[in-house]
Design a protein around this motif. Structure first.
Motif, PDB file in Angstrom:
ATOM      1  N   GLU A 268       0.841  -1.202   0.000  1.00 39.18           N
ATOM      2  CA  GLU A 268       0.000   0.000   0.000  1.00 39.18           C
ATOM      3  C   GLU A 268       0.885   1.265   0.000  1.00 39.18           C
ATOM      4  OE1 GLU A 268      -3.001  -0.451   3.104  1.00 39.18           O
ATOM      5  OE2 GLU A 268      -2.896   1.727   3.354  1.00 39.18           O
ATOM      6  N   TYR A 269       1.881   1.255   0.882  1.00 37.47           N
ATOM      7  CA  TYR A 269       2.744   2.429   1.016  1.00 37.47           C
ATOM      8  C   TYR A 269       3.539   2.669  -0.264  1.00 37.47           C
ATOM      9  CZ  TYR A 269       6.113   5.692   2.958  1.00 37.47           C
ATOM     10  OH  TYR A 269       6.879   6.805   3.182  1.00 37.47           O
ATOM     11  N   PHE A 276      11.556  10.687  -6.880  1.00 36.83           N
ATOM     12  CA  PHE A 276      12.081  10.801  -8.247  1.00 36.83           C
ATOM     13  C   PHE A 276      10.941  10.787  -9.278  1.00 36.83           C
ATOM     14  CE2 PHE A 276      15.463   8.976  -5.649  1.00 36.83           C
ATOM     15  CZ  PHE A 276      16.509   9.836  -5.911  1.00 36.83           C
ATOM     16  N   GLY A 277       9.815  11.401  -8.888  1.00 29.74           N
ATOM     17  CA  GLY A 277       8.712  11.588  -9.820  1.00 29.74           C
ATOM     18  C   GLY A 277       7.849  10.365 -10.062  1.00 29.74           C
ATOM     19  N   ARG A 278       8.049   9.318  -9.312  1.00 28.50           N
ATOM     20  CA  ARG A 278       7.182   8.144  -9.512  1.00 28.50           C
ATOM     21  C   ARG A 278       6.986   7.392  -8.188  1.00 28.50           C
ATOM     22  NH1 ARG A 278      10.876   3.938 -12.875  1.00 28.50           N
ATOM     23  NH2 ARG A 278      11.104   5.594 -14.377  1.00 28.50           N
ATOM     24  N   ALA A 279       5.912   6.619  -8.132  1.00 29.06           N
ATOM     25  CA  ALA A 279       5.673   5.822  -6.921  1.00 29.06           C
ATOM     26  C   ALA A 279       6.844   4.853  -6.747  1.00 29.06           C
ATOM     27  CB  ALA A 279       4.372   5.042  -7.066  1.00 29.06           C
ATOM     28  N   ILE A 280       7.278   4.657  -5.510  1.00 29.53           N
ATOM     29  CA  ILE A 280       8.455   3.778  -5.308  1.00 29.53           C
ATOM     30  C   ILE A 280       8.151   2.342  -5.761  1.00 29.53           C
ATOM     31  CG2 ILE A 280       9.567   5.211  -3.535  1.00 29.53           C
ATOM     32  CD1 ILE A 280       8.511   3.178  -1.439  1.00 29.53           C
ATOM     33  N   ALA A 281       6.858   1.997  -5.848  1.00 22.21           N
ATOM     34  CA  ALA A 281       6.482   0.669  -6.363  1.00 22.21           C
ATOM     35  C   ALA A 281       6.903   0.482  -7.813  1.00 22.21           C
ATOM     36  CB  ALA A 281       4.977   0.463  -6.236  1.00 22.21           C
ATOM     37  N   LYS A 282       7.131   1.593  -8.500  1.00 23.70           N
ATOM     38  CA  LYS A 282       7.522   1.514  -9.914  1.00 23.70           C
ATOM     39  C   LYS A 282       9.000   1.141 -10.085  1.00 23.70           C
ATOM     40  CE  LYS A 282       3.655   2.999 -11.884  1.00 23.70           C
ATOM     41  NZ  LYS A 282       2.816   2.039 -12.578  1.00 23.70           N
ATOM     42  N   PHE A 283       9.761   1.259  -9.002  1.00 19.66           N
ATOM     43  CA  PHE A 283      11.172   0.850  -9.110  1.00 19.66           C
ATOM     44  C   PHE A 283      11.244  -0.668  -9.089  1.00 19.66           C
ATOM     45  CE2 PHE A 283      11.656   5.007  -6.758  1.00 19.66           C
ATOM     46  CZ  PHE A 283      12.122   5.715  -7.858  1.00 19.66           C
ATOM     47  N   GLN A 284      12.049  -1.189  -9.976  1.00 15.83           N
ATOM     48  CA  GLN A 284      12.133  -2.652 -10.052  1.00 15.83           C
ATOM     49  C   GLN A 284      12.645  -3.257  -8.733  1.00 15.83           C
ATOM     50  OE1 GLN A 284      14.960  -4.495 -12.796  1.00 15.83           O
ATOM     51  NE2 GLN A 284      13.274  -5.668 -13.627  1.00 15.83           N
ATOM     52  N   VAL A 285      13.535  -2.518  -8.082  1.00 16.22           N
ATOM     53  CA  VAL A 285      14.073  -2.994  -6.793  1.00 16.22           C
ATOM     54  C   VAL A 285      12.932  -3.249  -5.802  1.00 16.22           C
ATOM     55  CG1 VAL A 285      15.357  -2.209  -4.763  1.00 16.22           C
ATOM     56  CG2 VAL A 285      16.362  -1.968  -7.034  1.00 16.22           C
TER      57      VAL A 285
END
Ligand SMILES: Cc1cc2nc3c(=O)[nH]c(=O)nc-3n(C[C@H](O)[C@H](O)[C@H](O)COP(=O)(O)OP(=O)(O)OC[C@H]3O[C@@H](n4cnc5c(N)ncnc54)[C@H](O)[C@@H]3O)c2cc1C
Length: 384
Positions: A268-269, A276-285
Motif C-alpha cells: 500500500e505504502y 524521483f517523480g514516480r511511486a516507489i512501487a515503480k522501481f524494479q528494486v
C-alpha cells in the motif's frame, strides 16, 4: 493466497467470519491505545471472548467449549493476528490455545470443573510456568522444587518470562519432584495464584508484545494439595514437549500472519510514496523485494498448513513442526525488516504500525524454543 486450503471447511469459514467481524469492531480499534498503555482491560476482554465462545473452540462441549477441533484454534490464531496487537493475541492465545488444552488433555474431572469451565467463560486467566531465570532452553535444569509433605507438596522456586504471569488466576507450574532425576523428575501442578507464598516478583518491560503482561514469579513455601498435580507425577517434561508441538504451530501461524500484514502495508505504502517523480512501487528494486517477500510468506504458509494437516491426521511430524517454527519465525523477521525498509524513515517512526510488527516479530525466533533449538531437534532427528 487464492483458494481456501483443504485443511479448512465451511464451518471454519463461518467461525472466521464471526471472529473477524468481532475483532474488527471490538478489539482492533483499541489496539493502539492498549499497546501504548502497556496493558489492556484483561478481565473485560477475556469475558467478552468467553461470552462469544471463542476461548473454547477445541474444548469438549461438556466443559462449555464447542469441540470444533484443532484447526478451529488455528482460525482463532489467524484472526487474532488481525487485531493489530500481537500482545493481546499472545495473552488470549496463551490462555485459550495453550493453558486450557493442557487441562482438557490431562486434567481430572475436578480440575476440569475448577479451571476449564470458568476458563472457557473467560472468568479466570491461565499462565504456563516452565522457564526459569537459570533454565531456558535447558528445561531439565529447572530448580523449582516441590517437596512432598503428607498429602500436600511445598513448592519453592521462581519462573521467568511468564506470559500472563502478573494477571493470571492459575499457573500450570513445572517443578521437580525428584531432584536426582533431571528432566524425568519434573511434575506439573495447577497452582492458584491466591495461594500464600505466590508472588509476582516483577512485571517485565519488553521490546514487543507491549500490551501483554509478562512476569517473573516467585514461589515461597507454596503449599498445594496432591490433587493439584496435572497429569501423571514426573510426566511433566514429556507433557511439556508434547504441548510444545501445538505452541510451535501457533507461533508459526502467527508469524505468517504478521509477515502478511507487513507485506500488505508495504504494498500500500509503495504505491503511494512518490520519489524521483514516480511511486516507489515503480522501481524494479521495490517490485522484486515485494516479490521475494510474498514468495517467502507463501512458502512458510504452505509448510505450516501442510504440517497442521499431518498433525491433525496424527502422522509423525516432530521434524516438520520444528521446521515450521524455525522457518516461519525467521521468515517473518526477515520479511518485516524488508517491509520496514520500504517505509524508509517513516518505518522508524512510532506512528506507523510497521515498527510494531518489526518489534513484535523478534520474539518468534526466541519464544517457544529458540531457532537454535529447532535446528537441534531437526538435525538430531534426521541424523538418528
Ligand atoms: C515475551 C516472552 C514470553 C514468554 N512466555 C513464556 C511463558 O509463558 N512460559 C514459559 O515457560 N516461558 C516463556 N518464555 C520463555 C521462552 O520460552 C525462553 O525465552 C526460551 O525458551 C529461551 O530461553 P532463554 O531465554 O533462557 O534463553 P537461553 O536458553 O539462555 O538461550 C540463550 C541463547 O543460547 C542459545 N542456546 C541455548 N542452548 C543451546 C544449544 N543447546 N545449542 C545452541 N544454542 C543454544 C539459544 O538459542 C539462545 O540464542 C517467554 C519468553 C519471552 C521473551
Amino acid at each position: 493466497m487464492g483458494k481456501r486450503h483443504p485443511i479448512f471447511t465451511d464451518e471454519h469459514d463461518m467461525l472466521r467470519h464471526s471472529l473477524r467481524s468481532f475483532i474488527e469492531k471490538e478489539v482492533a480499534p483499541h489496539a493502539e491505545e492498549w499497546e501504548k498503555q502497556g496493558g489492556f482491560p484483561h478481565r473485560e476482554v477475556f469475558k467478552r471472548f468467553g461470552e462469544l465462545g471463542f476461548l473454547g473452540v477445541d474444548i469438549p462441549e461438556q466443559y462449555g467449549g464447542s469441540n470444533a477441533g484443532f484447526v478451529a484454534t488455528i482460525v482463532l490464531a489467524e484472526e487474532m493476528a488481525r487485531c493489530n496487537s500481537s500482545g493481546v493475541a499472545a495473552s488470549l492465545g496463551l490462555h485459550s490455545n495453550i493453558a486450557l488444552p493442557y487441562i482438557a488433555h490431562l486434567g481430572t474431572d475436578e480440575q476440569k470443573e475448577k479451571y476449564l469451565v470458568p476458563g472457557v467463560k473467560g472468568e479466570i486467566i491461565g499462565a504456563l510456568g516452565v522457564t526459569e531465570p537459570g533454565a531456558g532452553s535447558d528445561v531439565g535444569s529447572m530448580r523449582t522444587y516441590a517437596v512432598k509433605d503428607g498429602d500436600s507438596y511445598v513448592i519453592n522456586g521462581s519462573k521467568m518470562f511468564i506470559t500472563n504471569g502478573g494477571i493470571a488466576d492459575f499457573v500450570i507450574l513445572a517443578a521437580k519432584t525428584d531432584r536426582e532425576k533431571g528432566h524425568q523428575g519434573i511434575t506439573q501442578f495447577l497452582v492458584d495464584t491466591k495461594t500464600p507464598g505466590f508472588t509476582v516478583s516483577r512485571d517485565l518491560d519488553k521490546l514487543g508484545w507491549r500490551a501483554c503482561n509478562t512476569a517473573e514469579l516467585a514461589f515461597e513455601d507454596v503449599r498445594v494439595p496432591k490433587s493439584a498435580i496435572l497429569g501423571e507425577e514426573e510426566s511433566g517434561f514429556y507433557n511439556i514437549m508434547i504441548h510444545f508441538q501445538e505452541e510451535r504451530l501457533y507461533m508459526a501461524v502467527g508469524a505468517v500472519c504478521e509477515a502478511q500484514r507487513a507485506l500488505d502495508l508495504a504494498i500500500e505504502y509503495s504505491k503511494e510514496r512518490v520519489q524521483f517523480g514516480r511511486a516507489i512501487a515503480k522501481f524494479q528494486v521495490t517490485r522484486h523485494k515485494i516479490a521475494d517477500m510474498a514468495t517467502e510468506i507463501e512458502a512458510a504458509r504452505q509448510i505450516v498448513y501442510n504440517t497442521i494437516r499431518l498433525y491433525v491426521e496424527q502422522e509423525p511430524c516432530q521434524v516438520e513442526v520444528a521446521m515450521c517454527k524455525l522457518f516461519a519465525c525467521e521468515m517473518a523477521a526477515r520479511v518485516i525488516n524488508q517491509a520496514l525498509q520500504i517505509f524508509g524513515g517513516y518505518g522508524y517512526m512510532m506512528e506507523y504500525p510497521i515498527q510494531r510488527l518489526w518489534r513484535d516479530s523478534r520474539i518468534g525466533p526466541i519464544g517457544g524454543g529458540t531457532s537454535e533449538i529447532q535446528r537441534e531437534i531437526i538435525g538430531r532427528l534426521l541424523l538418528q
